[in-house]
Design an enzyme around this catalytic site. Structure first.
Site, mmCIF file in Angstrom:
data_model
loop_
_atom_site.group_PDB
_atom_site.id
_atom_site.type_symbol
_atom_site.label_atom_id
_atom_site.label_comp_id
_atom_site.label_asym_id
_atom_site.label_seq_id
_atom_site.Cartn_x
_atom_site.Cartn_y
_atom_site.Cartn_z
ATOM 1 N N SER A 147 -8.636 -8.645 -1.781
ATOM 2 C CA SER A 147 -8.172 -8.938 -0.409
ATOM 3 C C SER A 147 -9.011 -7.985 0.417
ATOM 4 O O SER A 147 -9.665 -8.437 1.607
ATOM 5 C CB SER A 147 -6.902 -8.598 0.022
ATOM 6 O OG SER A 147 -6.355 -7.524 -0.238
ATOM 7 N N ASP A 205 -8.690 0.610 -1.182
ATOM 8 C CA ASP A 205 -9.395 -0.541 -1.529
ATOM 9 C C ASP A 205 -10.464 -0.778 -0.675
ATOM 10 O O ASP A 205 -11.741 -0.843 -1.271
ATOM 11 C CB ASP A 205 -8.298 -1.713 -1.781
ATOM 12 C CG ASP A 205 -7.447 -1.687 -2.908
ATOM 13 O OD1 ASP A 205 -7.475 -0.461 -3.629
ATOM 14 O OD2 ASP A 205 -6.970 -2.601 -3.208
#
Length: 394
Positions: A147, A205
């Site tokens: 994502s 991330d």
């Protein structure tokens, strides 16, 4: 002013090298870019529409610009140079616009909501017509930062398309990057996309996907390391589903029950991350030493620790057994309880040894990729040949 040419960008996934679960208790975690990448193509569209194609998750959508413009009054506060966080009202408006019912938000819906939020917030009052396709080598839900790679490519493409950052394709090179301040803006906008998808992400991330290489994370502080050697690995997805929330809660319960036993284990995991960082820095600096032997030992010790704190799984044990029988060293990456494992490959490893190990792992029902960690962050591609080759799979 929008770009008049199609643009290809890509961003890497991520793995946790060391520090899983211990990071929750203020210990060091090392996150590193994984050269399985998400690719995006954006180009002008002549029919006054916005078209989004996400073949990995089976989504293909189209909206008239006039429909999207009706949403702009709700996003006026976002039309600044600084990224703005999505509010519950923003998300409710976008869900209603996209026709998503409350309580039925899945991967596809979240990806669409993140795109709409970034598109309306970045592109501003003069919404451009565009055609965007995003495809990925990263499996979703495997803890590999899929994502975040998506949010980074979308933010990068929209910022470039709307001339909020420079277009690096003016340089004559195969892989092109943005300036440091532009990468910082990309990262901060991608973080907003991650908030749409995850609610309260750590920011690790999207930082890995933006900057690439190795990042040190501790107590909310993210520190990119200036230089890091690229390491060859085999990534194995056991395809065993797991709940990160349940695994984190299990470690907390065990720590509460046996503090004098578990606290030293978490401190040892921290020491492993610190030692790994030192070895990687020595490796890139050319300081003599048997660096790969140390890295292998650290992998083995950490895997045992992760089993001790209760986040192992028989499927991960099987990965370690198969690779160990070929002289290779593996550990889980991410939350454990299934999911993925990484296997370090020395530079002089026999290719036939790696192939045999991968075949054995595949025979166990696992997915395997031979790839590198420490890969570049978000890139523009002056040549679309690589992107076109990947698109043939869809």
């Amino acid at each position: 002013m929008t770009t008049d040419k199609e643009l290809f960008v890509s961003a890497p996934g991520k793995v946790i090298l060391h520090g899983e679960h211990a990071v929750v208790y203020g210990k060091v975690a090392l996150a590193v870019s994984l050269n399985l990448r998400t690719y995006l193509r954006i180009r002008p569209c002549s029919n006054n529409t916005v078209q989004v194609n996400l073949p990995n998750i089976g989504a293909k959508l189209s909206w008239d610009i006039s429909e999207l413009q009706t949403l702009l009054p709700h996003f006026q506060a976002n039309l600044t140079q600084e990224p703005t966080s999505p509010t519950p009202d923003h998300l409710a408006i976008l869900k209603k616009f996209a026709g998503f019912a409350e309580g039925s938000i899945d991967t596809q819906s979240l990806a669409v909501l993140a795109f709409l939020y970034l598109y309306l917030s970045i592109c501003g009052k003069d919404l451009p017509s565009l055609d965007m396709t995003v495809w990925s080598q990263l499996p979703t839900g495997a803890g590999l930062g899929s994502s975040a790679a998506y949010s980074v490519t979308v933010a990068t493409a929209l910022l470039t398309f709307c001339s909020r950052i420079s277009d690096p394709r003016k340089e004559k090179a195969e892989m092109l990057r943005w300036m440091k301040d532009e990468l910082d803006l990309i990262n901060r906008w991608a973080f907003q996309g991650e908030k749409v998808i995850h609610g309260n992400p750590s920011g690790v991330d999207n930082a890995v996907a933006t900057w690439g290489g190795l990042l040190r994370y501790q107590s909310g502080q993210i520190t990119p390391l200036e230089r890091v050697s690229k390491l060859q690995i085999v990534l194995t997805n056991t395809q065993v589903p797991r709940s990160t929330k349940i695994l984190v809660a299990g470690v907390k319960d065990k720590l509460h029950k046996f503090p004098s036993i578990l606290e030293p284990v978490l401190s040892s995991i921290n020491a492993i991350a610190e030692e790994c960082q030192r070895v990687l820095e020595d490796l890139v600096a050319g300081i003599p030493g048997d660096h790969y032997s140390v890295l292998e030992e650290l992998i083995d010790i950490n895997q045992h620790h992760l089993n001790v704190i209760g986040v192992g799984h028989p499927s991960l044990d099987k990965v370690c057994q198969v690779t160990a029988s070929h002289g290779l060293h593996s550990k889980l990456t991410g939350s454990g309880g299934g999911g993925c494992a990484i296997t370090l490959l020395r530079p002089d490893v026999n290719p036939s040894t790696v192939q045999e190990a991968k075949e054995k792992l595949t025979d166990c029902g696992f997915q395997c990729w031979e790839t590198i960690i420490g890969a570049p962050g978000v890139l523009a591609h002056s040549s679309c040949s690589m992107a076109e080759d990947i698109m043939k799979f869809f």
